[in-house]
Scaffold this motif. Sequence first.
Motif, PDB file in Angstrom:
ATOM      1  N   PHE A   1       0.936  -1.186  -0.021  1.00 22.54           N
ATOM      2  CA  PHE A   1       0.018  -0.041  -0.040  1.00 22.54           C
ATOM      3  C   PHE A   1       0.914   1.208  -0.108  1.00 22.54           C
ATOM      4  O   PHE A   1       0.729   2.142  -0.562  1.00 22.54           O
ATOM      5  CB  PHE A   1      -0.935   0.000   1.367  1.00 22.54           C
ATOM      6  CG  PHE A   1      -1.817  -1.248   1.357  1.00 22.54           C
ATOM      7  CD1 PHE A   1      -2.314  -1.777   0.120  1.00 22.54           C
ATOM      8  CD2 PHE A   1      -2.245  -1.751   2.449  1.00 22.54           C
ATOM      9  CE1 PHE A   1      -2.957  -3.075   0.339  1.00 22.54           C
ATOM     10  CE2 PHE A   1      -2.743  -3.033   2.693  1.00 22.54           C
ATOM     11  CZ  PHE A   1      -3.327  -3.644   1.587  1.00 22.54           C
TER      12      PHE A   1
ATOM     13  N   TRP B   1       0.246   4.063  -2.908  1.00 17.74           N
ATOM     14  CA  TRP B   1      -0.317   5.421  -2.520  1.00 17.74           C
ATOM     15  C   TRP B   1       0.561   6.148  -1.724  1.00 17.74           C
ATOM     16  O   TRP B   1       0.004   7.349  -1.381  1.00 17.74           O
ATOM     17  CB  TRP B   1      -1.492   4.885  -1.824  1.00 17.74           C
ATOM     18  CG  TRP B   1      -2.510   4.091  -2.698  1.00 17.74           C
ATOM     19  CD1 TRP B   1      -3.021   4.267  -4.004  1.00 17.74           C
ATOM     20  CD2 TRP B   1      -3.330   2.976  -1.964  1.00 17.74           C
ATOM     21  NE1 TRP B   1      -3.903   3.196  -4.330  1.00 17.74           N
ATOM     22  CE2 TRP B   1      -4.157   2.316  -3.204  1.00 17.74           C
ATOM     23  CE3 TRP B   1      -3.417   2.424  -0.728  1.00 17.74           C
ATOM     24  CZ2 TRP B   1      -5.045   1.306  -3.031  1.00 17.74           C
ATOM     25  CZ3 TRP B   1      -4.148   1.317  -0.810  1.00 17.74           C
ATOM     26  CH2 TRP B   1      -4.941   0.687  -1.856  1.00 17.74           C
TER      27      TRP B   1
ATOM     28  N   ALA C   1      -4.158   3.524   4.780  1.00 21.46           N
ATOM     29  CA  ALA C   1      -4.517   2.483   3.899  1.00 21.46           C
ATOM     30  C   ALA C   1      -5.785   1.943   3.876  1.00 21.46           C
ATOM     31  O   ALA C   1      -6.583   1.859   2.824  1.00 21.46           O
ATOM     32  CB  ALA C   1      -3.459   1.269   4.011  1.00 21.46           C
TER      33      ALA C   1
ATOM     34  N   ILE D   1      -8.695   1.993   0.575  1.00 18.31           N
ATOM     35  CA  ILE D   1      -9.395   0.712   0.264  1.00 18.31           C
ATOM     36  C   ILE D   1     -10.846   1.021   0.339  1.00 18.31           C
ATOM     37  O   ILE D   1     -11.689   0.685  -0.631  1.00 18.31           O
ATOM     38  CB  ILE D   1      -9.003  -0.638   0.982  1.00 18.31           C
ATOM     39  CG1 ILE D   1      -7.421  -0.518   0.627  1.00 18.31           C
ATOM     40  CG2 ILE D   1      -9.746  -1.748   0.780  1.00 18.31           C
ATOM     41  CD1 ILE D   1      -6.981  -1.823   1.324  1.00 18.31           C
TER      42      ILE D   1
END
Length: 370
Positions: free
Chosen positions: A99, A103, A111, A115
Motif C-alpha cells: 500500500f 499510494w 491504507a 481501500i
Amino acid sequence: MKILIVGAGLFGAVCAHELSKKGHDITVIEKRDHIAGNIYTKNVDGIQVHMYGAHIFHTVNPRIWAYVQQFAEFNRYTNEVVANYHGELYNLPFNMNTFYRMWGVTTPDEAAAKIEAQRSILKDKQPENLEEQAISLVGTDVYNKLIKDYTAKQWGREPKDLPAFIIRRLPVRFTFDNNYFNDPYQGIPIGGYTQIVEKMLDDPHITTELNTDFFANRDNYQQQYDHIIFTGMIDQFFDYRFGELAYRSLRFETKELDTPNFQGNAVINYTDSETPFTRIIEHKWFEFGNGNAHKTVITHEFPQPWQRGVEPYYPINDMENNRLFKQYRQYANETAPNVTFGGRLGLYRYYNMDQVIAAALQFIENNPNF
Ligand code: FAD
Ligand code: UDP
C-alpha cells in the motif's frame, strides 16, 4: 489386501506408506518416469529444482507438520513474493509495503481509508466473483495492477468469471509483513521434496513401477487387485461419460545460467497482461543460495489451456464444474465400490500439500477395511 495405487504423487505415497505399515501388499504405478508427482525436485549442480513450479510447505496443522518431519528436515524459508508490474516492484501478499508503494500511505488507517473509498463502487454488494472479491478486499488500484491481468493469464478467464475463493488464498494485512502465508508452520525440505516420497515408498511391501499408465491395462488391474486408489483424473477414469471437467495447464521453461544471482528472490510474479508468463522462480533461494555459489537455475511458468493429453495442474472449481464433479463422485459410489479417488485430480480440489496429506491420513484412518 492386494492394493493398486495409481500415481506416485503425495496422495499415493502417503497411502502406500500407511497401508504398507498395516501389512497390505502394495503396487504403485506411475505414468511419468519419476516418482513424487508435482512435488518432484531434481538436483541440478547442487540446486534443488522444483520441476513443476514453486512448492512451499505450509500448514496450520501441527500433526501434519510433525508427520512430514519424519521424511525430511525443513529449513526456515518464508515465502516473500515480489510482483513486477511494468517494471514497478510491489511486495505481496497485500500489506503495508504494497500500500505504501501504491499510494504513499504510511499508516494502517490511511491504507484502510484508501481501500474503503475504492471499494465503494461495489455499493455494499456481497462479492460474487473473483473481481468483486478482490476489489472488496484491496480496492481498484491494487486489483488493476496486481490481480486483474495476472488472474486472467493464470486461468484463461476474466476474474469476473472465476470463483471468489481463489483470491482469498492470499492474506490482506495492515502490517509490514511480507509472509505469503498466515500458517504457523512453513519451510522447504533441505535437499528437496523427492526424498520425502522416496522414503514413503521405501518398504518391502511396496513395488513401484514407473512409465506405467493405468489406462493401458485397466481391465487387468481391476481384476487383479482387491482395491484401487486412483489419484489421476476422475472424469478420465469414467471415460468422460458426463463430459470433461475443466482444468488449467502450465508449461515450465527451466534453464541454468552462469550467474550467481538472477533476480534476488525465489519467486517474482509478472502481473501485466503483455508478459506471457506468470512467474519466474529462482530455485536456489528456497535454500538461501546454499547449493551453488556461481550458477543459478530459473524457471518461467507459462499458463496454457488444458486439453486431453496435456497435464491438468489446476482444477477450476467453479459452480458448474463442482456440480459435474459431484455427478462423477456419485457415479463412482454406485459403480466402483473398490476404487478410492484421492488427491488433487481424484477429488478435483485446489489442494495444497498439507491438505493432501491430511486427506490421505483421514481416508485410511476412517476406513475399517484397512
Ligand atoms: P499429483 O502430484 O498430481 O500426483 C498424481 C500422480 O498420478 C502424478 O504423478 C501423475 O503422473 C499420476 N497419474 C495420473 N494419472 C495416471 C495414470 N492414468 N496412470 C498412472 N499414473 C497416473 N502446494 C503447496 O502446499 N504449496 C505450494 O507452494 C504449492 N505450489 C504449487 C505450484 C504449482 C504450479 C502446482 C501445480 C501445485 C502446487 N501445489 C502446492 C499443490 C501440490 O502440487 C499438490 O497439493 C500435490 O502435489 C498433489 O498431490 P497429488 O498426489 O494429489 O497429485
Ligand atoms: N494472484 C494475483 N496476483 C498475484 C498472485 C496471485 O492476482 O501476483 C491471484 C491469482 O488469481 C491466483 C490466486 O491469486 O490464481 C492464488 O494465488 P496463489 O499464489 O495461491 O496461486 P498458486 O501458487 O496456487 O498458483
